[in-house]
Design a protein around this motif. Structure first.
Motif, PDB file in Angstrom:
ATOM      1  N   LEU A 202       0.860  -1.180   0.000  1.00 51.66           N
ATOM      2  CA  LEU A 202       0.000   0.000   0.000  1.00 51.66           C
ATOM      3  C   LEU A 202       0.894   1.226   0.000  1.00 51.66           C
ATOM      4  O   LEU A 202       1.745   1.390   0.873  1.00 51.66           O
ATOM      5  CB  LEU A 202      -0.911   0.010   1.234  1.00 51.66           C
ATOM      6  N   PHE A 203       0.726   2.078  -1.001  1.00 52.88           N
ATOM      7  CA  PHE A 203       1.492   3.328  -1.087  1.00 52.88           C
ATOM      8  C   PHE A 203       0.529   4.485  -0.892  1.00 52.88           C
ATOM      9  O   PHE A 203      -0.422   4.654  -1.661  1.00 52.88           O
ATOM     10  CB  PHE A 203       2.207   3.450  -2.437  1.00 52.88           C
ATOM     11  N   LEU A 204       0.779   5.290   0.124  1.00 49.74           N
ATOM     12  CA  LEU A 204      -0.108   6.389   0.475  1.00 49.74           C
ATOM     13  C   LEU A 204       0.549   7.723   0.142  1.00 49.74           C
ATOM     14  O   LEU A 204       1.664   8.008   0.591  1.00 49.74           O
ATOM     15  CB  LEU A 204      -0.440   6.345   1.973  1.00 49.74           C
ATOM     16  N   ALA A 205      -0.138   8.532  -0.646  1.00 46.76           N
ATOM     17  CA  ALA A 205       0.358   9.848  -1.023  1.00 46.76           C
ATOM     18  C   ALA A 205      -0.490  10.923  -0.349  1.00 46.76           C
ATOM     19  O   ALA A 205      -1.604  10.669   0.123  1.00 46.76           O
ATOM     20  CB  ALA A 205       0.324  10.028  -2.545  1.00 46.76           C
ATOM     21  N   ASP A 206       0.057  12.121  -0.340  1.00 45.98           N
ATOM     22  CA  ASP A 206      -0.614  13.236   0.324  1.00 45.98           C
ATOM     23  C   ASP A 206      -1.794  13.755  -0.495  1.00 45.98           C
ATOM     24  O   ASP A 206      -2.802  14.184   0.050  1.00 45.98           O
ATOM     25  CB  ASP A 206       0.411  14.359   0.547  1.00 45.98           C
ATOM     26  N   TYR A 262      -3.905  -7.299   5.362  1.00 48.40           N
ATOM     27  CA  TYR A 262      -4.054  -7.347   3.907  1.00 48.40           C
ATOM     28  C   TYR A 262      -2.762  -6.961   3.187  1.00 48.40           C
ATOM     29  O   TYR A 262      -2.418  -7.518   2.158  1.00 48.40           O
ATOM     30  CB  TYR A 262      -5.188  -6.421   3.472  1.00 48.40           C
ATOM     31  N   PHE A 263      -2.030  -5.974   3.737  1.00 50.00           N
ATOM     32  CA  PHE A 263      -0.789  -5.517   3.114  1.00 50.00           C
ATOM     33  C   PHE A 263       0.419  -5.967   3.929  1.00 50.00           C
ATOM     34  O   PHE A 263       0.381  -6.009   5.160  1.00 50.00           O
ATOM     35  CB  PHE A 263      -0.789  -3.990   2.988  1.00 50.00           C
ATOM     36  N   ASP A 264       1.493  -6.270   3.218  1.00 51.99           N
ATOM     37  CA  ASP A 264       2.738  -6.650   3.888  1.00 51.99           C
ATOM     38  C   ASP A 264       3.602  -5.432   4.200  1.00 51.99           C
ATOM     39  O   ASP A 264       4.422  -5.462   5.112  1.00 51.99           O
ATOM     40  CB  ASP A 264       3.542  -7.615   3.002  1.00 51.99           C
ATOM     41  N   ILE A 265       3.421  -4.387   3.407  1.00 50.94           N
ATOM     42  CA  ILE A 265       4.196  -3.173   3.620  1.00 50.94           C
ATOM     43  C   ILE A 265       3.312  -1.978   3.305  1.00 50.94           C
ATOM     44  O   ILE A 265       2.550  -1.996   2.331  1.00 50.94           O
ATOM     45  CB  ILE A 265       5.488  -3.170   2.749  1.00 50.94           C
ATOM     46  N   VAL A 266       3.377  -0.963   4.139  1.00 47.46           N
ATOM     47  CA  VAL A 266       2.650   0.286   3.936  1.00 47.46           C
ATOM     48  C   VAL A 266       3.673   1.409   3.866  1.00 47.46           C
ATOM     49  O   VAL A 266       4.422   1.631   4.818  1.00 47.46           O
ATOM     50  CB  VAL A 266       1.637   0.558   5.066  1.00 47.46           C
ATOM     51  N   VAL A 267       3.714   2.092   2.729  1.00 49.34           N
ATOM     52  CA  VAL A 267       4.642   3.197   2.523  1.00 49.34           C
ATOM     53  C   VAL A 267       3.848   4.496   2.554  1.00 49.34           C
ATOM     54  O   VAL A 267       2.873   4.651   1.813  1.00 49.34           O
ATOM     55  CB  VAL A 267       5.379   3.066   1.173  1.00 49.34           C
ATOM     56  N   THR A 268       4.250   5.420   3.412  1.00 50.52           N
ATOM     57  CA  THR A 268       3.558   6.694   3.549  1.00 50.52           C
ATOM     58  C   THR A 268       4.473   7.811   3.082  1.00 50.52           C
ATOM     59  O   THR A 268       5.487   8.098   3.714  1.00 50.52           O
ATOM     60  CB  THR A 268       3.129   6.943   5.007  1.00 50.52           C
ATOM     61  N   ASP A 269       4.106   8.430   1.968  1.00 48.66           N
ATOM     62  CA  ASP A 269       4.889   9.550   1.446  1.00 48.66           C
ATOM     63  C   ASP A 269       4.521  10.824   2.207  1.00 48.66           C
ATOM     64  O   ASP A 269       3.380  10.987   2.640  1.00 48.66           O
ATOM     65  CB  ASP A 269       4.609   9.730  -0.051  1.00 48.66           C
ATOM     66  N   GLU A 270       5.519  11.730   2.357  1.00 48.70           N
ATOM     67  CA  GLU A 270       5.319  12.956   3.140  1.00 48.70           C
ATOM     68  C   GLU A 270       4.675  12.606   4.482  1.00 48.70           C
ATOM     69  O   GLU A 270       3.668  13.182   4.904  1.00 48.70           O
ATOM     70  CB  GLU A 270       4.451  13.963   2.369  1.00 48.70           C
ATOM     71  N   CYS A 271       5.292  11.639   5.146  1.00 47.96           N
ATOM     72  CA  CYS A 271       4.655  11.024   6.322  1.00 47.96           C
ATOM     73  C   CYS A 271       4.520  11.979   7.499  1.00 47.96           C
ATOM     74  O   CYS A 271       3.710  11.735   8.396  1.00 47.96           O
ATOM     75  CB  CYS A 271       5.435   9.779   6.740  1.00 47.96           C
ATOM     76  N   HIS A 272       5.294  13.077   7.520  1.00 43.02           N
ATOM     77  CA  HIS A 272       5.179  14.004   8.644  1.00 43.02           C
ATOM     78  C   HIS A 272       3.790  14.642   8.703  1.00 43.02           C
ATOM     79  O   HIS A 272       3.398  15.158   9.748  1.00 43.02           O
ATOM     80  CB  HIS A 272       6.249  15.097   8.527  1.00 43.02           C
ATOM     81  N   ARG A 273       3.046  14.604   7.595  1.00 42.08           N
ATOM     82  CA  ARG A 273       1.696  15.167   7.597  1.00 42.08           C
ATOM     83  C   ARG A 273       0.649  14.156   8.039  1.00 42.08           C
ATOM     84  O   ARG A 273      -0.510  14.507   8.234  1.00 42.08           O
ATOM     85  CB  ARG A 273       1.324  15.643   6.187  1.00 42.08           C
ATOM     86  N   SER A 274       1.029  12.893   8.151  1.00 40.58           N
ATOM     87  CA  SER A 274       0.053  11.815   8.330  1.00 40.58           C
ATOM     88  C   SER A 274      -0.049  11.323   9.766  1.00 40.58           C
ATOM     89  O   SER A 274      -1.011  10.634  10.101  1.00 40.58           O
ATOM     90  CB  SER A 274       0.435  10.629   7.429  1.00 40.58           C
ATOM     91  N   ILE A 275       0.922  11.657  10.593  1.00 39.64           N
ATOM     92  CA  ILE A 275       0.956  11.077  11.933  1.00 39.64           C
ATOM     93  C   ILE A 275       0.199  11.973  12.903  1.00 39.64           C
ATOM     94  O   ILE A 275       0.757  12.566  13.822  1.00 39.64           O
ATOM     95  CB  ILE A 275       2.421  10.879  12.393  1.00 39.64           C
ATOM     96  N   TYR A 276      -1.058  12.139  12.686  1.00 37.30           N
ATOM     97  CA  TYR A 276      -1.873  12.917  13.607  1.00 37.30           C
ATOM     98  C   TYR A 276      -3.342  12.558  13.402  1.00 37.30           C
ATOM     99  O   TYR A 276      -3.738  12.058  12.364  1.00 37.30           O
ATOM    100  CB  TYR A 276      -1.662  14.423  13.408  1.00 37.30           C
ATOM    101  N   ASN A 277      -4.110  12.823  14.454  1.00 36.95           N
ATOM    102  CA  ASN A 277      -5.568  12.643  14.422  1.00 36.95           C
ATOM    103  C   ASN A 277      -5.975  11.277  13.865  1.00 36.95           C
ATOM    104  O   ASN A 277      -5.379  10.254  14.184  1.00 36.95           O
ATOM    105  CB  ASN A 277      -6.214  13.777  13.621  1.00 36.95           C
ATOM    106  N   THR A 278      -6.975  11.253  12.989  1.00 33.90           N
ATOM    107  CA  THR A 278      -7.511   9.979  12.500  1.00 33.90           C
ATOM    108  C   THR A 278      -6.532   9.268  11.574  1.00 33.90           C
ATOM    109  O   THR A 278      -6.593   8.050  11.434  1.00 33.90           O
ATOM    110  CB  THR A 278      -8.836  10.218  11.752  1.00 33.90           C
ATOM    111  N   HIS A 279      -5.638   9.995  10.935  1.00 25.36           N
ATOM    112  CA  HIS A 279      -4.705   9.361  10.014  1.00 25.36           C
ATOM    113  C   HIS A 279      -3.750   8.426  10.748  1.00 25.36           C
ATOM    114  O   HIS A 279      -3.365   7.388  10.218  1.00 25.36           O
ATOM    115  CB  HIS A 279      -3.923  10.425   9.248  1.00 25.36           C
ATOM    116  N   ARG A 280      -3.380   8.771  11.939  1.00 23.61           N
ATOM    117  CA  ARG A 280      -2.515   7.890  12.729  1.00 23.61           C
ATOM    118  C   ARG A 280      -3.226   6.565  12.988  1.00 23.61           C
ATOM    119  O   ARG A 280      -2.627   5.496  12.878  1.00 23.61           O
ATOM    120  CB  ARG A 280      -2.133   8.572  14.043  1.00 23.61           C
ATOM    121  N   ALA A 281      -4.506   6.625  13.294  1.00 25.21           N
ATOM    122  CA  ALA A 281      -5.279   5.404  13.538  1.00 25.21           C
ATOM    123  C   ALA A 281      -5.416   4.585  12.261  1.00 25.21           C
ATOM    124  O   ALA A 281      -5.408   3.340  12.302  1.00 25.21           O
ATOM    125  CB  ALA A 281      -6.658   5.770  14.085  1.00 25.21           C
TER     126      ALA A 281
END
Length: 588
Positions: A202-206, A262-281
């Motif tokens: 899973l590749f997650l973009a901003d 479901y996924f073996d690896i989760v890649v989060t691009d620009e991850c400093h924006r993702s580690i908060y609120n509901t996105h962290r969950a």
């Protein structure tokens, strides 16, 4: 008093939620006899073969404490996976080569556990042996060209391999803008696909635009592993690589959505924006190897001036298990900062022009780390003030080499300011410069005067700014793009040679991203450096280590060449001339 039976009632429901039929002994059996006792639950694959055991404990017992007991059962029953649970806390343990038991939020499905077990069968022994069997990429085809892997990319792959073998499940890669983060992670994914470490990504973009760019990279470099772009609706079952945004993925969890395994690896691009609120969950939902990608500036490279941002970055390090509490600093799995890229000649160097004319902040209201364009905006956007700034910009530009017009991004605060800037850049373009640029670009002076600058905001082209963005990138005009939050991140245009700071910020991350728009080298025009025009003191506020630009003492107005022995010059090679326009080339 709660008993183990109470915990088992919750575990039964968790199994049902994950699609297990707890009444079907071909899927789930209880009190399964082993050489060392009885396993509370035995989960089986579609061929009724042992797949995992669940060791249940009462609420008051930390399930992690049952590791030794559960491992004895697992080895006796020859199952590869262990789940430890007291009904409230759960741990998943791939005790053979998956590191230590790790917290999970729910139980994986039968299909996901079976897929992970099959991966082990296809490996060439241990993780170390499987990875050693796959050579690191040295040269490869990418976008129709023969590419040679850069040393820092190979070092990143090595650090990731080492972390995985050491049992790390969370990693953070800090790579400055222009160093190819997406291609590097694609190189890592291919290596881990080939060594049977992973089979789903899973590749997650901003933003969805960045997700599309990432998919293009994967479709080229990872063509043997199909990818799917997830917009919404039902989960995608088409690709081994699913690309999407956090907001989209967040709506795909729960019943009939993506399971915990479901996924073996989760890649989060620009991850400093993702580690908060509901996105962290959302990220925590997945029991996977988590890799964060960020161009966040190293605190040693730029000065932090925002406590909010400092805490945000610390939270990022904590999520990816990279925070050193003793040193009180982040220790990323791999780091390659801007100054290293410049030193190694993979990125363009830069200089900073500290402007004489400044936009002041009197009366400014700040919203987090960005300025609010209220009362301050009405003052700063006054035409006289902006005219003074643009006159100074043209005065400096006309003293530099005039071999070609330099593609420029001007960062603005608001739509209102951008409209005024577009008009003034076009109006105040010196006549000599207008005629010279028209000749260089094979365009009429009228067209240069009308299209020298264009604003690019969310309102451009009736709310569809992409054609204007493409025009700026692929056509000779406009020369200047006045951007409001459109070209700050994720915009790759190698020919950018000037950045004009008209937007103040307290965010070191935002500032670094804006600077990154000019950091790419461009052999076509022999670009090796770029210039930052700072009219808002951003560079001084962040203690930018870039060298200050000093004006030449004397410049030939006709040829743009300094007299011998004078101050610094821009060494430019004139690019191939632009073709004369066809009627369909420009927007009406």
């Amino acid at each position: 008093m709660a008993t183990e039976a109470d915990a088992r009632m919750i575990i039964d429901q968790l199994l049902k939620d994950a699609g297990w039929d707890i009444f079907n002994k071909a899927q789930v059996s209880t009190e399964e006899s082993s050489a060392d006792g009885r396993a509370d639950y035995l989960l089986k694959n579609t061929r009724t073969q042992p797949l995992a055991i669940i060791e249940a404990k009462r609420f008051s017992v930390d399930p992690y404490s049952a590791k030794a007991q559960a491992k004895d059962y697992a080895q006796s029953l020859n199952v590869p996976f262990i789940i430890l649970s007291n009904g409230k806390e759960h741990y998943f343990w791939d005790y053979i080569d998956g590191g230590d038991a790790r917290p999970i939020l729910g139980i994986p499905t039968q299909a996901d556990l079976e897929r992970r077990a099959n991966l082990k069968i296809h490996r060439m022994g241990s993780l170390q042996a499987s990875l050693d069997a796959i050579p690191y990429p040295v040269k490869f085809r990418f976008k129709g060209e023969e590419i040679e892997a850069r040393p820092y990319q190979l070092q990143c792959l090595e650090k990731a391999d080492e972390a995985l073998i050491a049992g790390r499940r969370r990693m953070l890669f800090e790579m400055t803008t222009g160093t190819g983060k997406t291609l590097t992670i694609a190189m890592l994914m291919k290596r881990w696909f080939q060594s049977a470490i992973i089979s789903r990504v899973l590749f997650l973009a901003d933003r969805i635009e960045l997700a599309k760019q990432a998919k293009e990279t994967f479709d080229d470099y990872l063509r043997d592993w199909p990818s799917a772009l997830l917009y919404g609706g039902k989960k995608s079952l088409e690709g081994q690589i699913v690309v999407g945004t956090l907001d989209t993925i967040a709506g795909q969890l729960g019943a009939n959505g993506f399971g915990h395994g479901y996924f073996d690896i989760v890649v989060t691009d620009e991850c400093h924006r993702s580690i908060y609120n509901t996105h962290r969950a959302t990220l925590a939902h997945f029991d996977a190897i988590h890799i964060g990608l960020t161009a966040t500036p190293n605190p040693g490279e730029l000065r932090w001036i925002s406590d909010h941002e400092r805490q945000l970055v610390k939270s990022t390090y904590l999520f990816f298990d990279c925070w050193d509490s003793a040193k009180k600093e982040g220790m990323p799995t791999f780091s390659y900062i801007l100054q290293e890229g410049i030193r190694d000649k993979f990125l363009a160097n830069y200089k900073i022009y500290l402007a004489e004319s400044k936009l002041t902040f009197e009366g400014a209201t700040w919203e987090d780390d960005e300025i609010s364009y209220g009362d301050w905006g009405r003052t700063a956007e006054s035409e006289d003030r902006l005219k003074l700034i643009i006159d100074e910009y043209f005065r400096i530009e006309e003293e530099r080499s005039l071999a070609r017009p330099r593609k420029t991004i001007a960062f603005a605060v608001s739509e209102k300011q951008a409209v005024i800037l577009e008009r003034l850049f076009n109006k105040l373009l010196p006549d000599d410069a207008c005629l010279r640029i028209a000749d260089q670009l094979n365009r009429s002076p009228d067209q240069v005067r009308q299209e020298f600058a264009k604003k690019i905001t969310c309102y451009s082209n009736n709310g569809n700014p992409k054609p204007v963005i493409d025009q700026f990138k692929y056509d000779p005009l406009p020369v200047i793009a006045v951007s409001v939050d459109m070209l700050d991140t994720g915009y790759d245009h190698k020919e950018i040679e000037n950045l004009v700071m008209l937007r103040p910020t307290k965010s070191a991350i935002k500032y670094a991203q804006m600077c990154g728009r000019g950091s790419r080298l461009c052999p076509r025009i022999s670009k090796t450096e770029f210039l930052i025009y700072d009219f808002v003191d951003n560079t001084e506020n962040f203690d930018d280590p870039g060298m200050e630009y000093h004006r030449p003492k004397e410049v030939s107005a006709r040829y743009g060449l300094e007299q011998p022995g004078e101050a610094e010059t821009d060494v430019d090679t004139t690019p191939p001339p632009y073709p004369k326009p066809k009627t369909h080339e420009f927007f009406v």
